[in-house]
Design a protein around this motif. Structure first.
Motif, PDB file in Angstrom:
ATOM      1  N   ILE A   1       0.822  -1.204   0.000  1.00 21.00           N
ATOM      2  CA  ILE A   1       0.000   0.000   0.000  1.00 21.00           C
ATOM      3  C   ILE A   1       0.855   1.252   0.000  1.00 21.00           C
ATOM      4  O   ILE A   1       0.415   2.287  -0.467  1.00 21.00           O
ATOM      5  N   SER A   2       2.095   1.174   0.476  1.00 21.56           N
ATOM      6  CA  SER A   2       2.945   2.369   0.408  1.00 21.56           C
ATOM      7  C   SER A   2       3.282   2.697  -1.047  1.00 21.56           C
ATOM      8  O   SER A   2       3.489   3.855  -1.400  1.00 21.56           O
TER       9      SER A   2
ATOM     10  N   GLU B   1      -2.174   6.501  -0.501  1.00 21.45           N
ATOM     11  CA  GLU B   1      -3.504   6.622   0.125  1.00 21.45           C
ATOM     12  C   GLU B   1      -4.602   6.793  -0.921  1.00 21.45           C
ATOM     13  O   GLU B   1      -5.604   6.088  -0.911  1.00 21.45           O
ATOM     14  N   PHE B   2      -4.402   7.740  -1.831  1.00 26.37           N
ATOM     15  CA  PHE B   2      -5.486   8.030  -2.769  1.00 26.37           C
ATOM     16  C   PHE B   2      -5.659   6.892  -3.778  1.00 26.37           C
ATOM     17  O   PHE B   2      -6.767   6.557  -4.172  1.00 26.37           O
TER      18      PHE B   2
ATOM     19  N   ASP C   1     -15.529  15.498   1.169  1.00 28.61           N
ATOM     20  CA  ASP C   1     -15.167  15.625   2.576  1.00 28.61           C
ATOM     21  C   ASP C   1     -16.025  14.735   3.462  1.00 28.61           C
ATOM     22  O   ASP C   1     -15.590  14.298   4.522  1.00 28.61           O
ATOM     23  N   ALA C   2     -17.260  14.508   3.029  1.00 27.91           N
ATOM     24  CA  ALA C   2     -18.172  13.666   3.790  1.00 27.91           C
ATOM     25  C   ALA C   2     -19.184  13.074   2.815  1.00 27.91           C
ATOM     26  O   ALA C   2     -19.325  13.548   1.685  1.00 27.91           O
TER      27      ALA C   2
ATOM     28  N   PRO D   1       2.330   0.166   6.166  1.00 29.04           N
ATOM     29  CA  PRO D   1       2.721   0.518   4.795  1.00 29.04           C
ATOM     30  C   PRO D   1       3.161  -0.674   3.963  1.00 29.04           C
ATOM     31  O   PRO D   1       3.064  -0.631   2.741  1.00 29.04           O
TER      32      PRO D   1
ATOM     33  N   ASP E   1     -11.740   6.359   5.685  1.00 25.36           N
ATOM     34  CA  ASP E   1     -10.422   6.962   5.829  1.00 25.36           C
ATOM     35  C   ASP E   1      -9.413   5.828   5.848  1.00 25.36           C
ATOM     36  O   ASP E   1      -9.698   4.743   6.350  1.00 25.36           O
TER      37      ASP E   1
ATOM     38  N   SER F   1      -1.923   5.111   8.028  1.00 25.54           N
ATOM     39  CA  SER F   1      -0.825   4.228   8.369  1.00 25.54           C
ATOM     40  C   SER F   1      -0.931   3.827   9.839  1.00 25.54           C
ATOM     41  O   SER F   1      -1.230   4.662  10.685  1.00 25.54           O
TER      42      SER F   1
ATOM     43  N   ASP G   1     -12.594   9.980  10.325  1.00 23.24           N
ATOM     44  CA  ASP G   1     -11.142  10.161  10.260  1.00 23.24           C
ATOM     45  C   ASP G   1     -10.502   9.350  11.374  1.00 23.24           C
ATOM     46  O   ASP G   1     -11.011   9.316  12.492  1.00 23.24           O
TER      47      ASP G   1
ATOM     48  N   HIS H   1      -0.102  10.408  13.544  1.00 21.19           N
ATOM     49  CA  HIS H   1      -0.841  11.668  13.518  1.00 21.19           C
ATOM     50  C   HIS H   1      -0.614  12.528  14.755  1.00 21.19           C
ATOM     51  O   HIS H   1      -0.961  13.700  14.763  1.00 21.19           O
TER      52      HIS H   1
ATOM     53  N   ASP I   1     -14.710  18.490   8.381  1.00 18.28           N
ATOM     54  CA  ASP I   1     -15.256  17.832   7.182  1.00 18.28           C
ATOM     55  C   ASP I   1     -16.766  18.074   7.053  1.00 18.28           C
ATOM     56  O   ASP I   1     -17.283  18.223   5.946  1.00 18.28           O
TER      57      ASP I   1
ATOM     58  N   ALA J   1     -17.212  21.542   5.816  1.00 18.11           N
ATOM     59  CA  ALA J   1     -16.820  21.668   4.406  1.00 18.11           C
ATOM     60  C   ALA J   1     -17.917  21.208   3.449  1.00 18.11           C
ATOM     61  O   ALA J   1     -17.832  21.469   2.246  1.00 18.11           O
TER      62      ALA J   1
ATOM     63  N   MET K   1     -16.424  23.309  -2.113  1.00 20.36           N
ATOM     64  CA  MET K   1     -15.749  23.586  -0.832  1.00 20.36           C
ATOM     65  C   MET K   1     -14.980  22.351  -0.387  1.00 20.36           C
ATOM     66  O   MET K   1     -15.381  21.212  -0.671  1.00 20.36           O
ATOM     67  N   VAL K   2     -13.882  22.607   0.336  1.00 17.25           N
ATOM     68  CA  VAL K   2     -13.055  21.531   0.875  1.00 17.25           C
ATOM     69  C   VAL K   2     -12.358  22.088   2.115  1.00 17.25           C
ATOM     70  O   VAL K   2     -12.229  23.306   2.253  1.00 17.25           O
ATOM     71  N   ASP K   3     -11.951  21.218   3.034  1.00 23.89           N
ATOM     72  CA  ASP K   3     -11.141  21.733   4.142  1.00 23.89           C
ATOM     73  C   ASP K   3      -9.675  21.392   3.886  1.00 23.89           C
ATOM     74  O   ASP K   3      -9.353  20.448   3.168  1.00 23.89           O
TER      75      ASP K   3
ATOM     76  N   ASP L   1      -4.788  18.451   3.707  1.00 22.24           N
ATOM     77  CA  ASP L   1      -3.547  18.068   3.023  1.00 22.24           C
ATOM     78  C   ASP L   1      -2.675  19.279   2.697  1.00 22.24           C
ATOM     79  O   ASP L   1      -1.507  19.119   2.355  1.00 22.24           O
TER      80      ASP L   1
ATOM     81  N   HIS M   1      -7.875  18.842  -5.319  1.00 24.38           N
ATOM     82  CA  HIS M   1      -9.053  17.975  -5.254  1.00 24.38           C
ATOM     83  C   HIS M   1     -10.253  18.658  -5.903  1.00 24.38           C
ATOM     84  O   HIS M   1     -11.040  18.030  -6.624  1.00 24.38           O
TER      85      HIS M   1
ATOM     86  N   GLU N   1       0.829  12.886   1.637  1.00 26.62           N
ATOM     87  CA  GLU N   1      -0.030  11.740   1.404  1.00 26.62           C
ATOM     88  C   GLU N   1       0.496  10.583   2.234  1.00 26.62           C
ATOM     89  O   GLU N   1       1.700  10.352   2.300  1.00 26.62           O
ATOM     90  N   HIS N   2      -0.396   9.832   2.843  1.00 27.72           N
ATOM     91  CA  HIS N   2       0.036   8.712   3.660  1.00 27.72           C
ATOM     92  C   HIS N   2       0.827   7.701   2.863  1.00 27.72           C
ATOM     93  O   HIS N   2       0.507   7.419   1.726  1.00 27.72           O
ATOM     94  N   TRP N   3       1.835   7.145   3.493  1.00 29.46           N
ATOM     95  CA  TRP N   3       2.651   6.049   2.955  1.00 29.46           C
ATOM     96  C   TRP N   3       3.567   6.491   1.831  1.00 29.46           C
ATOM     97  O   TRP N   3       4.380   5.740   1.371  1.00 29.46           O
ATOM     98  N   ARG N   4       3.425   7.713   1.323  1.00 32.51           N
ATOM     99  CA  ARG N   4       4.312   8.160   0.247  1.00 32.51           C
ATOM    100  C   ARG N   4       5.558   8.752   0.877  1.00 32.51           C
ATOM    101  O   ARG N   4       5.458   9.553   1.785  1.00 32.51           O
TER     102      ARG N   4
END
Lengths: 321, 321
Positions: free
Chosen positions: A12-13, A17-18, A41-42, A105, A134, A137, B57, B64, B86, B89, B219-221, B224, B232, B318-321
């Protein structure tokens, strides 16, 4: 390596994530009640009743599941099933799921693919979808599922409405998951019937709303075990519950497994958790809905008894104890 | 040891799952929209709009948050704030929270008490409460929060409605959390203003519904980072976004901190995550609601530019990157 095996070997690393969110959501059909699905966002879900039922359960690898005992697909189904069962236990119908996934990861993406496939399969059994979530890691694989539901105009069936004189009844299987756990704990992989019941519970989802329609006064699902969960009803309602063993069926299959392991099948039925059966109380004389069977009575007092006496033995499973 | 210090020394394995749930829920007042709070199979919340907004989340210790940088109370506030942001947003108002907590059996109960206190404090800032949750055993402290919200009859403001010609505007702080992270990463604990911003974001919750009322098209929060989150919107809307640096305020305080650390304050403002500001697009010529400031424009094309050019530098996390 060809492109396929290279794909299989991805972690997954490497996907990110996206990329991962895209893998597990793209191409999946959202349910009609999903007004806005994953990617914003939701999410937005229909709540036609004007109220929403909501519950969260968290499953952690090595605590709630083991990949040497269950496949990721089975774990995905179970993570969803335990939450849908909570919605059913309120007398509600599920409307959507949110999934929070914490994973290492270096986890292969195929594990996440299979987890997601299992979640979607269980969700589709009740006509809903995963509307958001969501992915983060984490050191241990952690699956957090939130289920939302709709009461269809009915009052929620809580744990606190049981009254002396009510009939105690159950829908769904009891003791099967505990039997499966005992089998797996001894290093066996069969009989498949009980091992499968531990891997993926089969909650009687429709029995929840049906009990509510039939006038159930209280309801709970058996995540901790029949006697422990009846204890929640007794405490919340300020009553006592007596289970009559002559009414509690001990399936022949469990008796056979117990005999082979030197265990007590009745103990599994009375105390085994994770079957996600539904237990409810109904006013005396009211016909029980199909699939519900009487197992005892609500009486004055407090606590849970079996044939009028305290049950000798452990009565459930509590985290960290 | 006296009774007080003995109490302090308790671990959650000594208190147990049900004892712990009781500790963090008892004596807390539920909001008027909570029709059934903690203690049953599921909670029931009012959903007056007939739709419900839902987001999840997950926050993991060491990924985090770090307890050498933030107190449990601050982590609790942040875990709630990122979810409430979120909801905002989408142009919605929050109605309730569910919390899934995975923690080690030897965690002192005081940590959970403080986490819960922080969560409740942030929830009460917007008039809602924690209506349900789950507590399980885990190796790393894992906090999974689900927030639910109500659209008050409005359409949700998604990421996909931006149109060429729209004004891009922001509400809330940008770059402050990144500055605080940079300070903490160098081993400092001050200035408190930026360190505090990293520990607990201050999302402009009310600006979300106000933007929706004012006709925001998307709209977005900023979880990132400004440019990444505008990315996005650009991708979902099929447009390009150009940020004008002459419109983007770089607060004097951030310039001072950047100068001391040899960093670039504008880079923090453009790319720093976790401030949970709100970024929205509005039809040109429409008065912006109070607290919103223009920072650029939506144009034909794709991607995000700064003063018409690609931004040189990392554009988010981005996570894991």
């Amino acid at each position: 390596m060809g492109p396929d095996s290279s794909q299989d070997a991805q972690t997954i690393s490497q996907v990110g994530e996206f990329g991962l969110i895209n893998r597990v959501t793209s191409g999946r059909a959202q349910s009609p009640g999903t007004l806005l699905g994953p990617g914003d966002d939701a999410a937005v879900l229909a709540a036609p009743d004007g109220r929403v039922v909501a519950t969260t359960d968290v499953l952690v690898e090595q605590v709630h599941f083991r990949f040497d005992w269950s496949t990721p697909h089975q774990v995905g189904r179970k993570a969803v099933a335990v939450n849908l069962s909570d919605i059913a236990a309120m007398g509600a119908v599920p409307t959507g799921l949110l999934v929070g996934l914490g994973c290492s990861p270096d986890l292969p993406t195929t594990v996440v693919d299979e987890l997601a496939a299992g979640m979607w399969e269980e969700a589709q059994r009740v006509g809903i979808s995963v509307v958001g979530g969501d992915m983060v890691s984490a050191t241990s694989l952690t699956i957090s599922v939130t289920a939302l539901g709709d009461l269809q105009g009915r009052e929620p069936v809580t744990r606190s409405g049981a009254r002396p004189g009510d009939v105690v009844a159950v829908a769904g299987r009891l003791g099967w998951s505990a039997a499966g756990l005992a089998v797996l704990g001894r290093g066996f992989r069969s009989p498949v019937a009980v091992v499968g019941a531990h891997r993926v519970p089969e909650p009687p989802y429709e029995a929840g709303p049906q009990a509510a329609v039939a006038g159930a006064t209280s309801m709970v699902d058996t995540s901790d075990g029949l006697l422990a969960d009846l204890g929640h009803i007794a405490a919340a309602s300020g009553v006592a519950v007596d289970v009559r063993t002559e009414l509690v069926e001990v399936p022949q299959r469990l008796t056979e497994v117990a005999s082979a392991l030197g265990a007590d099948a009745r103990h599994w039925v009375l105390t085994g958790g994770e079957d996600q059966a539904l237990v409810a109380t109904f006013p005396q004389g009211r016909p029980l809905p199909e699939g519900w069977r009487p197992i005892g009575a609500v009486v004055e007092g407090e606590g849970v008894t079996v044939d009028g006496d305290a049950y000798a033995g452990p009565s459930g499973w509590e985290h960290w104890r």
